[in-house]
Design an enzyme around this catalytic site. Sequence first.
Site, PDB file in Angstrom:
ATOM      1  CG  ASP A  22      31.827  78.207  55.069  1.00 41.45           C
ATOM      2  OD1 ASP A  22      33.051  78.425  55.153  1.00 41.45           O
ATOM      3  OD2 ASP A  22      30.987  78.739  55.819  1.00 41.45           O
ATOM      4  NE  ARG A  26      33.621  76.857  60.426  1.00 41.20           N
ATOM      5  CZ  ARG A  26      32.410  77.112  60.001  1.00 41.20           C
ATOM      6  NH1 ARG A  26      31.384  76.940  60.812  1.00 41.20           N
ATOM      7  NH2 ARG A  26      32.202  77.520  58.763  1.00 41.20           N
ATOM      8  NE  ARG A  35      41.517  79.597  58.179  1.00 38.58           N
ATOM      9  CZ  ARG A  35      40.180  79.501  58.285  1.00 38.58           C
ATOM     10  NH1 ARG A  35      39.634  79.130  59.427  1.00 38.58           N
ATOM     11  NH2 ARG A  35      39.412  79.784  57.266  1.00 38.58           N
ATOM     12  CG  ASN A  70      36.802  84.560  51.205  1.00 39.51           C
ATOM     13  OD1 ASN A  70      36.271  83.832  50.367  1.00 39.51           O
ATOM     14  ND2 ASN A  70      36.363  84.602  52.468  1.00 39.51           N
TER      15      ASN A  70
HETATM   16  C1  IPE Z   1      31.819  82.154  51.905  1.00 35.02           C
HETATM   17  O1  IPE Z   1      32.397  81.606  53.021  1.00 35.02           O
HETATM   18  C2  IPE Z   1      32.815  82.267  50.787  1.00 35.02           C
HETATM   19  C3  IPE Z   1      33.285  81.004  50.229  1.00 35.02           C
HETATM   20  C4  IPE Z   1      32.909  79.810  50.578  1.00 35.02           C
HETATM   21  C5  IPE Z   1      34.238  81.122  49.181  1.00 35.02           C
HETATM   22  P1  IPE Z   1      33.022  82.509  54.177  1.00 35.02           P
HETATM   23  O2  IPE Z   1      33.602  81.577  55.161  1.00 35.02           O
HETATM   24  O3  IPE Z   1      33.923  83.543  53.600  1.00 35.02           O
HETATM   25  O4  IPE Z   1      31.718  83.247  54.754  1.00 35.02           O
HETATM   26  P2  IPE Z   1      31.450  83.890  56.175  1.00 35.02           P
HETATM   27  O5  IPE Z   1      32.597  84.826  56.457  1.00 35.02           O
HETATM   28  O6  IPE Z   1      31.384  82.798  57.166  1.00 35.02           O
HETATM   29  O7  IPE Z   1      30.138  84.586  56.030  1.00 35.02           O
HETATM   30  C1  IPE Z   2      35.698  77.900  52.822  1.00 33.42           C
HETATM   31  O1  IPE Z   2      36.184  77.447  54.037  1.00 33.42           O
HETATM   32  C2  IPE Z   2      36.772  78.193  51.834  1.00 33.42           C
HETATM   33  C3  IPE Z   2      36.940  79.621  51.534  1.00 33.42           C
HETATM   34  C4  IPE Z   2      36.248  80.609  51.999  1.00 33.42           C
HETATM   35  C5  IPE Z   2      37.998  79.946  50.601  1.00 33.42           C
HETATM   36  P1  IPE Z   2      36.597  78.440  55.182  1.00 33.42           P
HETATM   37  O2  IPE Z   2      38.042  78.777  55.017  1.00 33.42           O
HETATM   38  O3  IPE Z   2      35.704  79.621  55.227  1.00 33.42           O
HETATM   39  O4  IPE Z   2      36.387  77.546  56.459  1.00 33.42           O
HETATM   40  P2  IPE Z   2      35.806  77.996  57.860  1.00 33.42           P
HETATM   41  O5  IPE Z   2      34.486  78.625  57.607  1.00 33.42           O
HETATM   42  O6  IPE Z   2      36.789  78.966  58.437  1.00 33.42           O
HETATM   43  O7  IPE Z   2      35.699  76.748  58.642  1.00 33.42           O
HETATM   44 MG    MG Z   3      33.969  79.959  56.187  1.00 26.85          MG
END
Ligand code: IPE
Ligand code: IPE
Ligand code: MG
Length: 242
Positions: A22, A26, A35, A70
Site C-alpha cells: 500500500d 501517496r 498515481r 479496488n
Molecule cells: C489494500 O489497499 C489493497 C491492496 C494493497 C491491493 P487499499 O488502498 O485498497 O486499502 P484501503 O482502501 O486504504 O483500505
Molecule cells: C496500493 O497503493 C496499490 C493498490 C491498491 C493497487 P494505493 O494505490 O492504494 O496507494 P494509496 O493508498 O492511495 O497511497
Molecule cells: Mg491504498
Amino acid sequence: MNITEQDLDYKRIPTHIAIIMDGNGRWAKKRGLPRVMGHRAGIKTVREIIKSCSELNVKILSLFAFSTENWRRPKEEVDALMDLLVLTIENELDELIGNNIIIKTIGDKGGLPKYVQKKVVEAEEKTKKNTGMIVNVALNYGGRKEIVDGVKEICKKVINNEISINDIDEHLFSQMLYTKGLPDPDLLIRPSGELRLSNFLLWQNAYTELWFTPVFWPDFTKEHLISAIKDYQKRDRRFGNV
Ligand code: IPE
Ligand code: IPE
Ligand code: MG
C-alpha cells in the site's frame, strides 16, 4: 541503527509472510506525479522483496495486489493497474522461472479481464514445476468473498451427500479457501501507515503477527523487511496458551 541480516535468527524465519502493498498513490502524490507512476515505482519494490524473501529462505510470500474493492477506483487507474500486471509478468517471467519461484494466485480470477487471466494462467503454468519460494499474488481478492464462496462450496458438498454437516470443522473449511494447502501467514506487513486489514486473508490471519510502517510501498526496502522479521522474532506467539 542499521539493521542487517546478521541480526536475524535463521532458525526462526517466518515460513509465510503476507504483505499489503500500500501507499503507491501517496508516494506519487508527494512527488507531484500521477498515481500510476506510484504503481510503476511499486513494481521495483516487488522485485526487490521477492529476491530478499527468497534469499532469507521464506517459503511463501503472499502479496495483495488488487482487491475486490479496488474496482471502485477510476477506470483509468484500474486499466493502468491491469496493464501493469500483464507487462510485469511479461518482463519478469523468465527470471522468476530461472529463480525457481512458483507463482500462484488467490482471488476471483474469473472477474479479471480476459487478457489478464491469460497471462496469469501462463505464469502459474510455467512455474508450477519449480520447487522454490511460492509467490502468492492476491488479484481481485476479497477475504469476505473468499469465505462466502467457501460456504457455498461446502453447502454443495452437503447437498450432494459428499459430506455431512458434522464433518464440517475448521480444517475442512480451510480447504474450501483459495489458500488450501498453504499454511497461514506468520507475519503480515502493511506499509503506508494504514492500520487495517482491508479485507485481506481474514480467515488466515487469525493468529498472524502484524507489523506496520508509515513508509510507502515504493520506498519499502530489504532493510524494512529485515526489521519486520527481527521484531517478529521477539514476539511471543501464544495461540491462546500461557
Ligand atoms: C489494500 O489497499 C489493497 C491492496 C494493497 C491491493 P487499499 O488502498 O485498497 O486499502 P484501503 O482502501 O486504504 O483500505
Ligand atoms: C496500493 O497503493 C496499490 C493498490 C491498491 C493497487 P494505493 O494505490 O492504494 O496507494 P494509496 O493508498 O492511495 O497511497
Ligand atoms: Mg491504498
